[in-house]
Design a protein around this motif. Structure first.
Motif, PDB file in Angstrom:
ATOM      1  N   UNK A  24      72.426  37.930  47.938  1.00  0.00           N
ATOM      2  CA  UNK A  24      71.845  36.700  48.435  1.00  0.00           C
ATOM      3  C   UNK A  24      72.992  36.023  48.822  1.00  0.00           C
ATOM      4  N   UNK A  25      72.875  35.453  49.835  1.00  0.00           N
ATOM      5  CA  UNK A  25      73.836  34.436  50.511  1.00  0.00           C
ATOM      6  C   UNK A  25      73.289  32.987  50.674  1.00  0.00           C
ATOM      7  N   UNK A  26      73.973  32.108  50.199  1.00  0.00           N
ATOM      8  CA  UNK A  26      73.467  30.765  50.804  1.00  0.00           C
ATOM      9  C   UNK A  26      74.686  30.135  51.230  1.00  0.00           C
ATOM     10  N   UNK A  27      74.278  29.590  52.691  1.00  0.00           N
ATOM     11  CA  UNK A  27      75.352  29.125  53.370  1.00  0.00           C
ATOM     12  C   UNK A  27      76.685  30.001  53.627  1.00  0.00           C
ATOM     13  N   UNK A  28      76.264  31.037  53.714  1.00  0.00           N
ATOM     14  CA  UNK A  28      77.292  32.260  54.097  1.00  0.00           C
ATOM     15  C   UNK A  28      78.157  32.704  52.715  1.00  0.00           C
ATOM     16  N   UNK A  29      77.980  32.025  51.707  1.00  0.00           N
ATOM     17  CA  UNK A  29      78.698  32.529  50.701  1.00  0.00           C
ATOM     18  C   UNK A  29      77.689  33.359  49.726  1.00  0.00           C
ATOM     19  N   UNK A  30      78.467  34.748  49.119  1.00  0.00           N
ATOM     20  CA  UNK A  30      77.544  35.583  48.123  1.00  0.00           C
ATOM     21  C   UNK A  30      77.351  34.607  46.978  1.00  0.00           C
ATOM     22  N   UNK A  31      76.208  34.502  46.567  1.00  0.00           N
ATOM     23  CA  UNK A  31      75.862  34.140  45.219  1.00  0.00           C
ATOM     24  C   UNK A  31      75.632  35.336  44.339  1.00  0.00           C
ATOM     25  N   UNK A  32      75.007  36.263  44.658  1.00  0.00           N
ATOM     26  CA  UNK A  32      74.924  37.488  43.863  1.00  0.00           C
ATOM     27  C   UNK A  32      74.704  38.620  44.578  1.00  0.00           C
ATOM     28  N   UNK A  33      74.956  39.722  43.985  1.00  0.00           N
ATOM     29  CA  UNK A  33      74.892  40.922  44.620  1.00  0.00           C
ATOM     30  C   UNK A  33      74.701  41.799  43.586  1.00  0.00           C
TER      31      UNK A  33
END
Length: 86
Positions: A24-33
């Motif tokens: 899950x990416x928010x604004x290009x940053x991985x928040x959870x994988x």
């Protein structure tokens, strides 16, 4: 790689799935994988607009011949895509 991408209240939200894991990416940053499974839920909070916080959730459901990706904000579906799995 399969992706579901949407823009919600100024935030770019993406679910990505490759052969080994999903993100899950928010604004290009991985928040959870996470590693792949038949049903996966990824989540994070994000600030949208001015001082407005949203609970973002990405859900991936796999079966033998299909894959469904769903993005939700505060438990309301905002994007969905179905894929065929060869």
């Amino acid at each position: 790689m399969k992706q579901l991408v949407t823009n919600y209240r100024g935030a770019n939200l993406t679910i990505e799935l490759d052969q080994n894991e999903c993100r899950l990416l928010i604004n290009g940053l991985v928040r959870e994988q996470r590693e792949l499974a038949s049903a996966i839920t990824l989540s994070s909070t994000v600030q949208t607009d001015y001082e407005w916080h949203e609970f973002i959730q990405g859900t991936i459901t796999r079966s033998d011949d299909s894959l469904t990706m769903v993005l939700s904000a505060n438990n309301v579906e905002i994007a969905r895509q179905d894929f065929s799995v060869p």
